[in-house]
Design an enzyme around this catalytic site. Structure first.
Site, PDB file in Angstrom:
ATOM      1  N   ASP A 177     -78.165 118.217   5.462  1.00 24.82           N
ATOM      2  CA  ASP A 177     -76.894 117.651   5.872  1.00 24.82           C
ATOM      3  C   ASP A 177     -76.183 118.615   6.808  1.00 24.82           C
ATOM      4  OD1 ASP A 177     -74.404 115.863   3.895  1.00 24.82           O
ATOM      5  OD2 ASP A 177     -75.215 115.557   5.888  1.00 24.82           O
ATOM      6  N   CYS A 237     -56.057  82.546  12.902  1.00 20.71           N
ATOM      7  CA  CYS A 237     -56.250  83.957  13.247  1.00 20.71           C
ATOM      8  C   CYS A 237     -54.943  84.718  13.021  1.00 20.71           C
ATOM      9  CB  CYS A 237     -56.667  84.069  14.707  1.00 20.71           C
ATOM     10  SG  CYS A 237     -56.600  85.757  15.334  1.00 20.71           S
ATOM     11  N   CYS A 249     -53.660  85.716  16.832  1.00 21.45           N
ATOM     12  CA  CYS A 249     -53.288  84.770  17.892  1.00 21.45           C
ATOM     13  C   CYS A 249     -53.036  83.363  17.376  1.00 21.45           C
ATOM     14  CB  CYS A 249     -54.352  84.741  18.982  1.00 21.45           C
ATOM     15  SG  CYS A 249     -55.841  83.876  18.479  1.00 21.45           S
TER      16      CYS A 249
END
Ligand code: IVH
Length: 676
Positions: free
Chosen positions: A122, A413, A416
């Site tokens: 890692d 949505c 919008c």
């Protein structure tokens, strides 16, 4: 002042001894002499070199921290891409991997393959180039194709030899491995930083990656970094053994440090036993690992198996179970992505998991949300596996408060207010607003300016949101109409940052076809696909004209991607955006598709190099051409096929023009190579 021969000899002998002790100490973990003796040899060499500066060679062990800080990272194009690994999170996934490999190799389902098994370290991947045994370049993985030049920093890492030991190494040898910060060094570093009131590292991986990306090598040198090699990249002028494990053993003999936990095992059951064994000893290892890696040992089989997209079919990372924590869900929100996909996201009470603080977790899609039945107020298990985005693993039903409600998919949505629709058989619900939806517009634009797309430096997500909110940006082309004044007048923007941004926008105009195709944000067209399509067709016009059927002939492109490409280019407004981009000066090199040749893309072609190239030195360009089978000569004649010209090219360019020889740029050279 000349250096007496005896002194020269003495310095050489000291260097040899020091290199030998470095090898015993770092590569073999078996020091021969006490530290004090090592220090004495080092001091003796330093004194000699101070007295006789002419003696100093760049590969002398004293020269690790000599470099001055640099002002910015150069980029390094990987001659062989640095791939990533597929993951297996369960035994089943491992068996699936093994079965796919056997099928592809046309072997009996009961066949046992030899695997090289290694811990999955890692840290941060590095590429180290040795030319004639001398370390000449160090680079980060970057996006796998291009990395950052970190030569000045890798030189400070004691575990990385500046010169290979022994003989028989290829003239050019690229060693790949993981730079990491051992647990003890990490703890000690953080203790010290805390005491001094300085910033600490959240985990050893960030510590390694951050340390490598320092402009001042003295800072890197002060970090306790280590490295294990796990593969080779480019090799030229020499042979390597025919199996992975033998190559790693050979690297060790040349003084490169490799992981002592590596094993060669037979069959998938033995892989699992290795996994269990390492898992048990994980906490006693000196470094962090997040799983193990199995690689089919035979290079011949590796070659037969090849790759899918960015990962080999002959290797897989078997991850340890993800790290998990408990926390509470504060709310569930719906985000709208670039393609309108509506994704439920849980906002969480911040919790520390796997080395980072997590306050959001994806719920993937509405089905997943309902399957897990995550509700506001729930206590949940948050999982963060390696570098994967945090997710909610499960809900603790016993801790569910009273009067909670099931979360529903919104009908409209949230951004919008357009209808949310879900196609038959699709798990994803989407906003139907298209580019009318500010969220979709903003996300497309963020994608367009991002580093792997047009790479407009400093054009951040906040700025995109700001400009979309005032309706100043509708399509990517609008970016190139922004003026210094209007940027200056935005909130949180000064004169200086505005002018920087204008410069960055200007700079981004020179791009490549691959970047452009990716930047357009065509659904299903990721970086690798964009690059394949660009390389295959060479010219945008060819891509635009290609039929679905033709497109499917390209590696990486299936029926779905082909259909997406076709329908994107069938939309007039998309072509309009591209035309406007070109009007504003966005440009990329185009080339004729080159016929494939198995012996090298540039086989039989003669090049002359002149001028200063944007990213490659002339030597690099020469290596690059030669590595693809081309020839490089010093002067232009009728036998020259291409003149590779950069800035300030002189008489050679004139001559090329006179002889009507094709003049190409560095970018065109790359296209030439990648399109075969
Ligand atoms: S081999 C083609 N071996 O994992 C295979 N990678 O997900 C290339 N990593 O970028 C990688 N330990 O930084 C390989 N023993 C190991 C590894 C290892 C850690 C990292 C490496 C790579 C990433 C791939």
């Amino acid at each position: 002042m000349t250096v007496p021969a005896a002194t020269r000899k003495k310095a050489e002998s000291l260097r040899d001894q020091i290199r030998h002790h470095n090898y015993r100490y770092h590569a073999l973990d078996d020091p021969e002499v006490p530290d004090a003796e090592y220090d004495r040899l080092m001091r003796e060499l330093q004194v000699l070199e101070e007295k006789h500066p002419a003696l100093v060679t760049p590969d002398s062990p004293t020269q690790r921290v000599g470099d001055a800080p640099i002002s910015a990272f150069g980029t390094v194009r990987h001659e062989m891409p640095m791939l990533s690994l597929g993951n297996a999170f369960s035994e089943q996934e491992l068996h699936d991997f093994h079965r796919r490999a056997l099928e592809k190799l046309e072997l009996d389902a009961t066949s046992e393959l030899i695997y090289a098994a290694e811990p999955k370290l890692d840290g941060a991947a590095v590429s180290l180039l040795y030319v004639d045994g001398v370390l000449t370049q160090g680079a980060t993985r970057g996006d796998g194709t291009t990395g950052e030049d970190i030569t000045h920093n890798v030189r400070t890492i004691e575990a990385i030899p500046l010169r290979l030991l022994g003989k028989g190494f290829p003239r050019r040898l690229e060693v790949r491995g993981e730079v990491f910060m051992p647990k003890a060094g990490f703890e000690a570093y953080n203790d010290k930083a805390r005491a001094a009131g300085e910033k600490t590292f959240v985990n050893p991986r960030n510590a390694a990656a951050g340390s490598l990306r320092q402009l001042d090598p003295k800072l890197t040198a002060a970090r306790p970094l280590d490295m294990y090699a796990y593969s080779v990249g480019v090799t030229e002028g020499g042979k390597l053994p025919s199996s992975h494990s033998e190559i790693i053993d050979q690297l060790q003999q040349w003084g490169i440090k490799v992981c002592p936990e590596r094993r060669v095992v037979k069959g998938i059951e033995a892989c699992l036993a290795y996994y269990v064994d390492i898992g048990k000893r994980r906490s006693t290892l000196a470094y962090e690992i997040d799983g193990v890696v199995y690689k089919i040992n035979s290079l011949a089989m590796q070659a037969e198996l090849g790759f899918v997209s960015r990962a080999p079919r002959w290797a897989i990372a078997h991850k340890f179970p993800a790290q998990e924590e408990l926390t509470q869900v504060e709310s569930v929100e719906f985000q709208v992505g670039r393609t309108g996909a509506i994704t439920p996201v849980a906002r969480l009470k911040p919790v520390f998991v796997g080395g980072v603080t997590v306050s959001n977790a994806t719920l993937h899609n509405i089905d997943e949300l309902h399957r897990k039945d995550v509700r506001v107020g729930d206590t949940v298990v948050v999982r963060r596996a390696g570098d994967v985005i945090p997710e909610i693993a499960s809900v603790l039903m016993s801790r569910r408060p009273k009067h909670t409600r099931r979360v529903q998919l919104p009908k409209k949505c949230p951004v919008c207010n357009s209808q949310v629709a879900r196609e038959e058989g699709e798990t994803v619900a989407r906003c139907t607003g298209g580019l009318f939806c500010a969220a979709q517009r903003a996300e497309s634009l963020k994608h367009f300016v991002s580093r792997r797309a047009l790479d407009i430096e400093g054009f951040g997500a906040k700025l995109v949101d700001q400009l979309v909110a005032i309706d100043r940006l509708k399509t990517p082309a609008d970016i190139f109409q922004l003026t210094q004044e209007e940027l200056e007048n935005l909130e949180r923007m000064g004169k200086k940052s505005a002018s920087k941004l204008i410069d960055a926008i200007e700079k981004s105009k020179s791009t490549t076809l691959a970047h452009l195709l990716f930047a357009l944000g065509i659904r299903e067209v990721g970086e690798a696909t964009a690059a394949s399509v660009a390389a295959h067709y060479g010219r945008l016009a060819n891509v635009v004209a290609a039929s679905e059927e033709e497109l499917q002939g390209i590696d990486d492109v299936g029926p779905v991607v082909a259909a997406r490409l076709r329908s994107f280019f069938d939309e007039k407004h998309n072509l309009d955006v591209i035309a406007r981009l070109q009007d504003y000066g966005v440009n990329w090199a185009e080339s004729d598709p080159v016929q494939a040749s198995s012996d090298g893309a540039l086989l039989g072609k003669t090049f002359v190099i002149t001028g200063t190239l944007p990213t490659m030195t002339r030597d690099k360009a020469k290596d690059f051409i030669q590595s693809h089978g081309g020839k490089v000569t010093g002067s232009v004649s009728s036998k020259t096929d291409y003149v590779l010209a950069g800035d300030n090219a002189g008489s050679k360019l004139l001559k090329a023009e006179k002889l009507q020889i094709r003049v190409i740029s560095e970018a065109e050279l790359r296209t030439l190579v990648s399109s075969t």
